[in-house]
Design a protein around this motif. Structure first.
Motif, mmCIF file in Angstrom:
data_model
loop_
_atom_site.group_PDB
_atom_site.id
_atom_site.type_symbol
_atom_site.label_atom_id
_atom_site.label_comp_id
_atom_site.label_asym_id
_atom_site.label_seq_id
_atom_site.Cartn_x
_atom_site.Cartn_y
_atom_site.Cartn_z
ATOM 1 N N VAL A 1 0.858 -1.179 0.000
ATOM 2 C CA VAL A 1 0.000 0.000 0.000
ATOM 3 C C VAL A 1 0.897 1.232 0.000
ATOM 4 C CG1 VAL A 1 -0.216 0.024 2.530
ATOM 5 C CG2 VAL A 1 -2.002 1.090 1.135
ATOM 6 N N ASN A 2 0.426 2.313 -0.573
ATOM 7 C CA ASN A 2 1.170 3.561 -0.628
ATOM 8 C C ASN A 2 1.372 4.099 0.787
ATOM 9 O OD1 ASN A 2 1.933 6.369 -1.132
ATOM 10 N ND2 ASN A 2 1.270 5.983 -3.227
ATOM 11 N N SER A 3 2.558 4.598 1.066
ATOM 12 C CA SER A 3 2.883 5.101 2.404
ATOM 13 C C SER A 3 2.067 6.329 2.789
ATOM 14 C CB SER A 3 4.379 5.405 2.516
ATOM 15 O OG SER A 3 4.754 6.388 1.566
ATOM 16 N N CYS A 4 1.394 6.975 1.831
ATOM 17 C CA CYS A 4 0.539 8.121 2.166
ATOM 18 C C CYS A 4 -0.726 7.688 2.904
ATOM 19 C CB CYS A 4 0.164 8.897 0.909
ATOM 20 S SG CYS A 4 -0.999 8.028 -0.180
ATOM 21 N N VAL A 5 -1.071 6.403 2.812
ATOM 22 C CA VAL A 5 -2.263 5.888 3.484
ATOM 23 C C VAL A 5 -1.970 5.850 4.987
ATOM 24 C CG1 VAL A 5 -3.787 3.891 3.769
ATOM 25 C CG2 VAL A 5 -2.987 4.547 1.475
ATOM 26 N N PRO A 6 -2.814 6.494 5.802
ATOM 27 C CA PRO A 6 -2.582 6.509 7.253
ATOM 28 C C PRO A 6 -2.576 5.089 7.833
ATOM 29 C CG PRO A 6 -4.344 8.040 6.643
ATOM 30 C CD PRO A 6 -4.008 7.250 5.419
ATOM 31 N N LEU B 1 -16.088 4.124 -7.384
ATOM 32 C CA LEU B 1 -14.715 3.891 -7.831
ATOM 33 C C LEU B 1 -14.056 5.248 -7.977
ATOM 34 C CD1 LEU B 1 -12.270 2.433 -9.126
ATOM 35 C CD2 LEU B 1 -13.543 2.432 -11.278
ATOM 36 N N LEU B 2 -13.000 5.479 -7.214
ATOM 37 C CA LEU B 2 -12.238 6.718 -7.313
ATOM 38 C C LEU B 2 -10.937 6.400 -8.039
ATOM 39 C CD1 LEU B 2 -12.787 8.204 -3.731
ATOM 40 C CD2 LEU B 2 -13.964 8.813 -5.852
ATOM 41 N N ALA B 3 -10.839 6.839 -9.269
ATOM 42 C CA ALA B 3 -9.705 6.498 -10.125
ATOM 43 C C ALA B 3 -8.859 7.729 -10.407
ATOM 44 C CB ALA B 3 -10.222 5.899 -11.434
ATOM 45 N N HIS B 4 -7.565 7.602 -10.132
ATOM 46 C CA HIS B 4 -6.657 8.734 -10.327
ATOM 47 C C HIS B 4 -6.226 8.860 -11.790
ATOM 48 C CE1 HIS B 4 -3.072 6.195 -10.768
ATOM 49 N NE2 HIS B 4 -3.560 5.461 -9.787
ATOM 50 N N GLU B 5 -5.650 9.992 -12.115
ATOM 51 C CA GLU B 5 -5.124 10.238 -13.453
ATOM 52 C C GLU B 5 -3.667 9.791 -13.532
ATOM 53 O OE1 GLU B 5 -5.911 14.155 -15.061
ATOM 54 O OE2 GLU B 5 -7.584 14.387 -13.659
ATOM 55 N N GLN B 6 -3.112 9.779 -14.740
ATOM 56 C CA GLN B 6 -1.705 9.433 -14.940
ATOM 57 C C GLN B 6 -0.827 10.330 -14.078
ATOM 58 O OE1 GLN B 6 -1.637 6.414 -16.352
ATOM 59 N NE2 GLN B 6 -0.036 6.988 -17.755
ATOM 60 N N GLY B 7 0.137 9.730 -13.415
ATOM 61 C CA GLY B 7 1.079 10.482 -12.601
ATOM 62 C C GLY B 7 0.630 10.723 -11.172
ATOM 63 N N TYR B 8 -0.615 10.382 -10.859
ATOM 64 C CA TYR B 8 -1.122 10.562 -9.509
ATOM 65 C C TYR B 8 -1.177 9.199 -8.809
ATOM 66 C CZ TYR B 8 -2.226 15.342 -10.757
ATOM 67 O OH TYR B 8 -2.131 16.647 -11.144
ATOM 68 N N SER B 9 -1.812 9.152 -7.647
ATOM 69 C CA SER B 9 -1.841 7.908 -6.886
ATOM 70 C C SER B 9 -3.083 7.864 -6.014
ATOM 71 C CB SER B 9 -0.588 7.803 -6.013
ATOM 72 O OG SER B 9 -0.630 8.776 -4.984
ATOM 73 N N ILE B 10 -3.138 6.857 -5.174
ATOM 74 C CA ILE B 10 -4.221 6.670 -4.218
ATOM 75 C C ILE B 10 -4.348 7.886 -3.293
ATOM 76 C CG2 ILE B 10 -2.872 5.553 -2.397
ATOM 77 C CD1 ILE B 10 -5.056 3.430 -2.242
ATOM 78 N N CYS B 11 -3.240 8.587 -3.088
ATOM 79 C CA CYS B 11 -3.214 9.753 -2.198
ATOM 80 C C CYS B 11 -4.184 10.840 -2.654
ATOM 81 C CB CYS B 11 -1.811 10.339 -2.128
ATOM 82 S SG CYS B 11 -0.520 9.133 -1.806
ATOM 83 N N SER B 12 -4.449 10.897 -3.957
ATOM 84 C CA SER B 12 -5.305 11.932 -4.527
ATOM 85 C C SER B 12 -6.734 11.877 -4.001
ATOM 86 C CB SER B 12 -5.356 11.799 -6.051
ATOM 87 O OG SER B 12 -4.064 11.798 -6.600
ATOM 88 N N PHE B 13 -7.185 10.693 -3.574
ATOM 89 C CA PHE B 13 -8.591 10.528 -3.207
ATOM 90 C C PHE B 13 -8.824 10.037 -1.781
ATOM 91 C CE2 PHE B 13 -9.132 10.129 -7.908
ATOM 92 C CZ PHE B 13 -9.957 11.233 -8.069
ATOM 93 N N LEU B 14 -7.807 10.052 -0.932
ATOM 94 C CA LEU B 14 -7.994 9.552 0.436
ATOM 95 C C LEU B 14 -9.073 10.314 1.200
ATOM 96 C CD1 LEU B 14 -4.395 8.713 1.680
ATOM 97 C CD2 LEU B 14 -6.304 7.135 1.320
ATOM 98 N N ASP B 15 -9.024 11.635 1.187
ATOM 99 C CA ASP B 15 -10.002 12.431 1.930
ATOM 100 C C ASP B 15 -11.415 12.205 1.405
ATOM 101 O OD1 ASP B 15 -8.017 13.468 3.550
ATOM 102 O OD2 ASP B 15 -7.831 15.338 2.419
ATOM 103 N N MET B 16 -11.573 12.253 0.092
ATOM 104 C CA MET B 16 -12.886 12.060 -0.505
ATOM 105 C C MET B 16 -13.387 10.637 -0.245
ATOM 106 S SD MET B 16 -14.138 12.637 -4.436
ATOM 107 C CE MET B 16 -13.477 14.279 -4.448
ATOM 108 N N GLY B 17 -12.492 9.660 -0.349
ATOM 109 C CA GLY B 17 -12.881 8.271 -0.125
ATOM 110 C C GLY B 17 -13.362 8.021 1.287
ATOM 111 N N THR B 18 -12.658 8.557 2.269
ATOM 112 C CA THR B 18 -13.083 8.350 3.657
ATOM 113 C C THR B 18 -14.394 9.076 3.938
ATOM 114 O OG1 THR B 18 -11.613 10.123 4.408
ATOM 115 C CG2 THR B 18 -10.787 7.879 4.580
ATOM 116 N N GLU B 19 -14.586 10.242 3.352
ATOM 117 C CA GLU B 19 -15.846 10.987 3.532
ATOM 118 C C GLU B 19 -17.015 10.215 2.918
ATOM 119 O OE1 GLU B 19 -18.309 14.057 4.798
ATOM 120 O OE2 GLU B 19 -16.157 13.969 5.155
ATOM 121 N N LEU B 20 -16.831 9.679 1.721
ATOM 122 C CA LEU B 20 -17.897 8.891 1.094
ATOM 123 C C LEU B 20 -18.185 7.633 1.904
ATOM 124 C CD1 LEU B 20 -16.836 9.308 -2.637
ATOM 125 C CD2 LEU B 20 -18.969 10.131 -1.612
ATOM 126 N N ALA B 21 -17.152 6.955 2.385
ATOM 127 C CA ALA B 21 -17.337 5.753 3.200
ATOM 128 C C ALA B 21 -18.095 6.088 4.486
ATOM 129 C CB ALA B 21 -15.987 5.117 3.517
#
Length: 187
Positions: free
Chosen positions: A85-90, A121-141
């Protein structure tokens, strides 16, 4: 303004932001056997269906951890269950990481948040990562959605491969995982 209305407005603002960021303006995707993505792109109206609004118990992914070379090894860590998992994930979210395997054998790191029969499904663009959608993903969850945030091939903690082709297979495996976990309607 009551709390429920405030939450609804906040969630709507997040979804509008999602549409703005991704440029997605299509109708929701129905993940049932009678409706395919190709039919929607041809202008066929989706079939209506009754959706059971009862939320299932927290669903956990049962995908096994897999050893592979991550795209960005300096940003990849292992969860306590062995998934990269990406290290940006808490730390508190890392055990919600899973490994998805695409139809062409590429391993994707993904984070599964929340539960329910409405998937996002939160899908990032080229050059980005899972970090781009962590806040939005947790809010939706937190608002009752089953959310999956994959890192596409050659990004973050996902599989490093020679060619960056067929990323549509990355979205497909993530959509299939949402369906497997009980999502009846997917955005």
């Amino acid at each position: 303004m009551n709390i429920s209305l405030k939450k609804t407005i906040k969630l709507l603002a997040l979804l509008i932001l999602l549409v703005t960021i991704t440029g997605c303006t299509t109708k929701p995707v129905f993940s049932n056997a009678d409706q395919s993505l190709s039919n929607q792109h041809q202008g066929t109206a989706p079939k209506t269906e009754t959706i059971n609004e009862t939320l299932p118990a927290e669903v956990t992914t049962s995908n096994p951890a897999v050893e592979y070379e991550p795209a960005w090894p300096d940003r990849a860590v292992k969860s306590s269950r062995g998934h990269l998992v990406n290290s940006c994930v808490p730390d508190e979210l890392r055990d919600q990481a899973t490994t998805l395997t695409t139809s062409d054998g590429v391993y994707l790191s993904a984070l599964v948040l929340g539960s329910g029969n409405k998937g996002v499904l939160l899908a990032h663009e080229q050059g980005y990562s899972i970090c781009s959608f962590l806040d939005m993903g947790t809010e939706l969850a937190d608002n009752g959605y089953l959310v999956i945030i994959p890192e596409y091939r050659n990004h973050g903690a996902s599989h490093k491969i020679e060619l960056n082709e067929h990323i549509e297979l990355d979205a497909e495996v993530a959509l299939n995982e949402l369906k497997r976990m009980g999502a009846k309607r997917v955005f």
